[in-house]
Design an enzyme around this catalytic site. Structure first.
Site, mmCIF file in Angstrom:
data_model
loop_
_atom_site.group_PDB
_atom_site.id
_atom_site.type_symbol
_atom_site.label_atom_id
_atom_site.label_comp_id
_atom_site.label_asym_id
_atom_site.label_seq_id
_atom_site.Cartn_x
_atom_site.Cartn_y
_atom_site.Cartn_z
ATOM 1 C CE LYS A 1 -4.468 0.857 0.100
ATOM 2 N NZ LYS A 1 -5.532 0.028 -0.471
HETATM 3 P P1 NAD Z 1 -12.912 7.824 -3.312
HETATM 4 O O1 NAD Z 1 -11.911 8.852 -2.998
HETATM 5 O O2 NAD Z 1 -13.317 7.601 -4.725
HETATM 6 O O3 NAD Z 1 -14.268 8.103 -2.475
HETATM 7 C C1 NAD Z 1 -14.284 8.291 -1.096
HETATM 8 C C2 NAD Z 1 -15.679 8.726 -0.672
HETATM 9 O O4 NAD Z 1 -15.707 8.842 0.744
HETATM 10 C C3 NAD Z 1 -16.066 10.106 -1.223
HETATM 11 O O5 NAD Z 1 -17.446 10.115 -1.509
HETATM 12 C C4 NAD Z 1 -15.779 11.029 -0.049
HETATM 13 O O6 NAD Z 1 -16.546 12.232 -0.088
HETATM 14 C C5 NAD Z 1 -16.188 10.128 1.097
HETATM 15 N N1 NAD Z 1 -15.609 10.538 2.362
HETATM 16 C C6 NAD Z 1 -14.366 11.023 2.602
HETATM 17 N N2 NAD Z 1 -14.234 11.339 3.909
HETATM 18 C C7 NAD Z 1 -15.410 11.027 4.502
HETATM 19 C C8 NAD Z 1 -15.902 11.130 5.817
HETATM 20 N N3 NAD Z 1 -15.154 11.625 6.794
HETATM 21 N N4 NAD Z 1 -17.170 10.699 6.061
HETATM 22 C C9 NAD Z 1 -17.924 10.194 5.071
HETATM 23 N N5 NAD Z 1 -17.526 10.096 3.788
HETATM 24 C C10 NAD Z 1 -16.283 10.504 3.515
HETATM 25 O O7 NAD Z 1 -12.347 6.462 -2.647
HETATM 26 P P2 NAD Z 1 -12.730 4.972 -3.026
HETATM 27 O O8 NAD Z 1 -11.750 4.486 -4.039
HETATM 28 O O9 NAD Z 1 -14.194 4.871 -3.298
HETATM 29 O O10 NAD Z 1 -12.370 4.222 -1.658
HETATM 30 C C11 NAD Z 1 -13.306 4.144 -0.583
HETATM 31 C C12 NAD Z 1 -12.871 3.038 0.371
HETATM 32 O O11 NAD Z 1 -12.823 1.788 -0.343
HETATM 33 C C13 NAD Z 1 -11.479 3.204 0.982
HETATM 34 O O12 NAD Z 1 -11.507 2.669 2.289
HETATM 35 C C14 NAD Z 1 -10.603 2.350 0.093
HETATM 36 O O13 NAD Z 1 -9.447 1.898 0.753
HETATM 37 C C15 NAD Z 1 -11.549 1.208 -0.199
HETATM 38 N N6 NAD Z 1 -11.204 0.443 -1.414
HETATM 39 C C16 NAD Z 1 -11.144 1.052 -2.633
HETATM 40 C C17 NAD Z 1 -10.856 0.291 -3.765
HETATM 41 C C18 NAD Z 1 -10.853 0.880 -5.137
HETATM 42 O O14 NAD Z 1 -10.716 0.097 -6.103
HETATM 43 N N7 NAD Z 1 -10.996 2.178 -5.316
HETATM 44 C C19 NAD Z 1 -10.613 -1.088 -3.631
HETATM 45 C C20 NAD Z 1 -10.688 -1.673 -2.371
HETATM 46 C C21 NAD Z 1 -11.004 -0.895 -1.270
#
Ligand code: NAD
Length: 424
Positions: free
Chosen positions: A115
């Site tokens: 990561k």
């Molecule tokens: P992203 O940046 O696209 O979206 C994040 C979302 O969370 C946004 O809508 C943002 O406004 C919201 N957010 C941020 N801070 C917040 C808070 N304090 N309270 C509520 N909402 C909040 O990120 P993503 O890629 O969708 O990732 C989201 C989660 O999924 C993370 O934990 C990431 O590690 C996990 N994840 C992502 C992927 C991927 O392929 N993108 C894969 C596995 C896991």
């Protein structure tokens, strides 16, 4: 002497690495893992911290800190996303790297776990500043990256554009190398279906869990925290199953409608304003209160540690599906289990992203593109097989939760590879 009025916050809740390690230790106990292998697996292979100086638009220089942690590479090249967030310190990145090791092993991909992150506030930065920061970070870590070494991907606040900059900065030094990152734009060798993959995987896990429980999805109520890549795709695809989304949120707050949100209107409002907040026909709900709604499916899809010992007693959902990484602390996990609330762990629920990243990497190596239908079919095949593997482990270990079973399977596979390789 006065008695303290508030209970101290347990260390697990403030340190994500301790939280993930607690899940690892429980799994290691389950499979009776030897102490020597445990010692290798509870620490990272390599951790680097780099200085990332950036000339900001106003002419000043800001020095950010960037991290890349390679947790374990026994099963293949290190694989894991890069996040831009104020909380992205070494402990958080280390925790997420170890989760990637168990996740890639659980879905049986030929990858290890890594990561990366830069501690920054991207919402306060211009696109030019973010691009300069990304390029400088890539240069700083490029010597430990490689198509057969370590392959980054998007995560919180990073996306296909960020991956394009990483690929370009890496290519300036090493030549055209599309397989160096996944989650790229389609035009640069990205895979069809990668953008939706994590959300699609979350929904496959919801379908499999509903089958496991013998519960219908038609009309089931859903609340989703986070409306970025994972949350918004989950929302889009779960609606197609006939579920009723009653609440969604983003960093600015949440929206609620007991009768079900009009998701077409929510997507249009979010596209227009950059947030779900204020969408017509909805009531506001805070991010904290969204987690306490009485729903069939609660899907945290934003940050880690949001369900903790102080709100776990009040969670009113029937099932929690961890679309985000480590949204439930070990203390909260125990409380939810005791209360009969089923938790589908992150390493199962959000593994669709890394699975399609694997497809993207193989396509890049072969210089060939798969049809989207093939991507989605193969994703479903891998995720349902993984769910079946976890169910089978649970059947043979009666008391194991889904989390314990999933971690135990992942840890067992990595430990086996470590032994085969002759690390000890
Ligand atoms: P992203 O940046 O696209 O979206 C994040 C979302 O969370 C946004 O809508 C943002 O406004 C919201 N957010 C941020 N801070 C917040 C808070 N304090 N309270 C509520 N909402 C909040 O990120 P993503 O890629 O969708 O990732 C989201 C989660 O999924 C993370 O934990 C990431 O590690 C996990 N994840 C992502 C992927 C991927 O392929 N993108 C894969 C596995 C896991």
């Amino acid at each position: 002497m006065t008695e303290p009025t508030a209970r101290p916050v347990p260390l697990h809740e403030t340190n994500p690495f301790l939280a993930v390690t607690a899940f690892f230790e429980r799994a290691a106990d389950h499979i009776g893992l030897d102490e020597d292998i445990r010692e290798i697996l509870r620490t990272s292979y390599r951790e680097i911290s780099v200085q990332v100086p950036v000339r900001m638009d106003d002419g000043d220089v800001t020095v950010f800190m960037g991290y890349r942690v390679q947790h374990n590479g026994a099963r293949g090249p290190y694989k894991g996303g890069i996040r831009y967030h104020s909380s992205a310190d070494l402990d958080e990145v280390r925790a997420l790297a170890s989760l990637m090791t168990w996740k890639t092993a659980l879905v049986d991909l030929p990858f290890g776990g890594a990561k990366g992150g830069i501690q920054c506030e991207p919402h306060l930065m211009s696109e030019g500043e973010i691009q300069r920061m990304t390029r400088r970070f890539t240069q700083a870590i490029s010597y430990i990256l490689g198509v057969n070494r370590d392959i980054p991907a998007p995560d919180l606040n990073t996306n296909a554009q960020t991956m394009a900059w990483i690929m370009d900065a890496y290519g300036q030094r090493y030549g055209f190398t599309p397989a160096i990152v996944t989650g790229k734009p389609i035009e640069l060798g990205g895979s069809l279906g990668r953008d939706a993959a994590t959300g699609r995987g979350v929904v496959i896990i919801v379908e499999e869990t509903a089958r496991h429980l013998g519960r219908p999805l038609e009309g089931a109520t859903v609340a989703i925290q986070g409306f970025g890549n994972v949350g918004s795709w989950t929302a889009r695809l779960i609606t197609e199953l006939g579920c009723k989304i009653v609440a969604v949120s983003d960093v600015r707050g949440g929206i609620y409608n007991a009768a079900g949100l009009d998701m077409t209107a929510v997507f249009a409002h979010a596209a227009e304003t950059g947030s779900v907040v204020g969408c017509a026909g909805t009531e506001p709900v805070s991010n904290d209160d969204l987690l306490l709604l009485e729903v069939d499916w609660l899907i945290p899809a934003a940050l880690g540690g949001v369900i903790h010992a102080r709100n776990a007693e009040k969670i009113a959902a029937k099932v929690v599906v961890e679309a985000a990484n480590h949204p439930v602390t070990p203390e909260a996990d125990a409380i939810l289990n005791e209360r009969g609330i089923l938790v589908m762990p992150d390493i199962m629920a959000n593994s669709g992203g890394v699975t399609v990243s694997y497809f993207e990497w193989t396509q890049n190596i072969q210089m060939y593109r798969w049809e989207e239908e093939r991507v989605n079919t193969e994703l479903r095949k891998i995720m349902t097989k993984m769910f079946g593997d976890v169910e089978a482990f649970k059947d043979s270990h009666e008391k194991a939760t889904f989390r314990e079973a999933a971690f135990a399977l992942g840890v067992q596979r990595v430990a086996h590879a470590v032994r085969l390789r002759g690390y000890v």
